[in-house]
Design a protein around this motif. Sequence first.
Motif, short mmCIF file in Angstrom:
data_model
loop_
_atom_site.label_atom_id
_atom_site.label_comp_id
_atom_site.label_asym_id
_atom_site.label_seq_id
_atom_site.Cartn_x
_atom_site.Cartn_y
_atom_site.Cartn_z
N GLU A 51 0.83 -1.21 0.00
CA GLU A 51 0.00 0.00 0.00
C GLU A 51 0.86 1.26 0.00
OE1 GLU A 51 -2.72 -0.25 3.29
OE2 GLU A 51 -3.87 -1.87 2.36
N GLU A 52 1.94 1.25 0.78
CA GLU A 52 2.83 2.42 0.84
C GLU A 52 3.48 2.67 -0.53
OE1 GLU A 52 3.33 4.67 3.15
OE2 GLU A 52 2.34 3.73 4.86
N PHE A 53 3.94 1.62 -1.19
CA PHE A 53 4.53 1.80 -2.52
C PHE A 53 3.49 2.35 -3.50
CE2 PHE A 53 8.14 -0.71 -1.12
CZ PHE A 53 9.18 -0.12 -1.82
N ALA A 54 2.29 1.77 -3.49
CA ALA A 54 1.24 2.22 -4.40
C ALA A 54 0.92 3.69 -4.19
CB ALA A 54 -0.01 1.37 -4.23
N HIS A 55 0.77 4.09 -2.94
CA HIS A 55 0.41 5.47 -2.62
C HIS A 55 1.56 6.44 -2.92
CE1 HIS A 55 -1.40 8.86 -0.62
NE2 HIS A 55 -0.31 8.99 0.10
N ALA A 56 2.74 6.15 -2.40
CA ALA A 56 3.87 7.09 -2.52
C ALA A 56 4.33 7.27 -3.96
CB ALA A 56 5.04 6.61 -1.66
N PRO A 80 -3.51 1.92 -11.82
CA PRO A 80 -4.65 1.11 -11.33
C PRO A 80 -4.46 -0.39 -11.49
CG PRO A 80 -5.43 2.94 -12.68
CD PRO A 80 -3.93 2.93 -12.79
N TRP A 81 -3.65 -0.81 -12.47
CA TRP A 81 -3.45 -2.25 -12.66
C TRP A 81 -2.56 -2.88 -11.59
CZ3 TRP A 81 1.62 -3.30 -12.95
CH2 TRP A 81 2.48 -2.37 -13.53
N PHE A 82 -1.95 -2.05 -10.73
CA PHE A 82 -1.05 -2.59 -9.70
C PHE A 82 -1.82 -3.57 -8.82
CE2 PHE A 82 0.88 -2.16 -5.40
CZ PHE A 82 2.04 -2.85 -5.67
N GLY A 83 -1.37 -4.81 -8.78
CA GLY A 83 -2.11 -5.89 -8.15
C GLY A 83 -1.80 -6.15 -6.69
N LEU A 135 4.64 -5.45 -8.04
CA LEU A 135 5.57 -4.42 -7.59
C LEU A 135 6.79 -4.38 -8.51
CD1 LEU A 135 6.36 -2.21 -5.59
CD2 LEU A 135 7.36 -4.00 -4.14
N VAL A 136 7.33 -5.55 -8.85
CA VAL A 136 8.47 -5.60 -9.77
C VAL A 136 8.10 -4.93 -11.09
CG1 VAL A 136 9.95 -7.13 -11.14
CG2 VAL A 136 9.52 -7.65 -8.74
N LEU A 158 13.85 -4.52 -4.81
CA LEU A 158 14.40 -3.21 -5.12
C LEU A 158 15.77 -3.33 -5.78
CD1 LEU A 158 13.36 -1.27 -1.90
CD2 LEU A 158 12.31 -1.13 -4.18
N GLU A 159 16.61 -4.21 -5.25
CA GLU A 159 17.94 -4.38 -5.83
C GLU A 159 17.87 -5.01 -7.22
OE1 GLU A 159 20.10 -6.34 -2.63
OE2 GLU A 159 21.02 -4.40 -2.15
N GLN A 160 16.95 -5.93 -7.42
CA GLN A 160 16.78 -6.54 -8.74
C GLN A 160 16.42 -5.47 -9.77
OE1 GLN A 160 13.63 -9.48 -8.97
NE2 GLN A 160 13.44 -9.20 -11.17
N VAL A 161 15.45 -4.65 -9.45
CA VAL A 161 15.02 -3.62 -10.39
C VAL A 161 16.11 -2.57 -10.58
CG1 VAL A 161 13.31 -1.81 -10.83
CG2 VAL A 161 12.57 -4.03 -9.94
#
Length: 115
Positions: free
Chosen positions: A39-44, A49-52, A58-59, A98-101
């Motif tokens: 939720e924090e990633f989606a909001h910040a 909208p497709w974020f599941g 997230l990736v 995060l490190e992968q991306v």
Amino acid sequence: MTTFLGRHDEVDDHLISLIGHGADVRIVRAGTDKRSVLEEFAHALGLPPWFGHNWDALVDALRELSTDEGRHLQLVWDHTHELRDRDPETYATVVDILEQVADERDDLGLTVIDR
């Protein structure tokens, strides 16, 4: 490259330096469990909208995250201490993602702040 900072490090100086170098700095609070982390990633980050609200989504969303005018993107994951203590598996999963991306993108830097 991932920078890990603790609560006793000069966090404000680090952030000021990133901004001073022209980075597009995006700060995401850690949350306390998997649900709140997503939720924090989606909001910040204003994820689409497709974020599941799952790890794969997230990736994908982080891979597509863009900046204005091609600026360097600096993702700051802040206040991770409570999550790391309460849910170390989720903490480790997010750091891995995060490190992968960041490894895949030349325009993405990462800072993890443990406070």
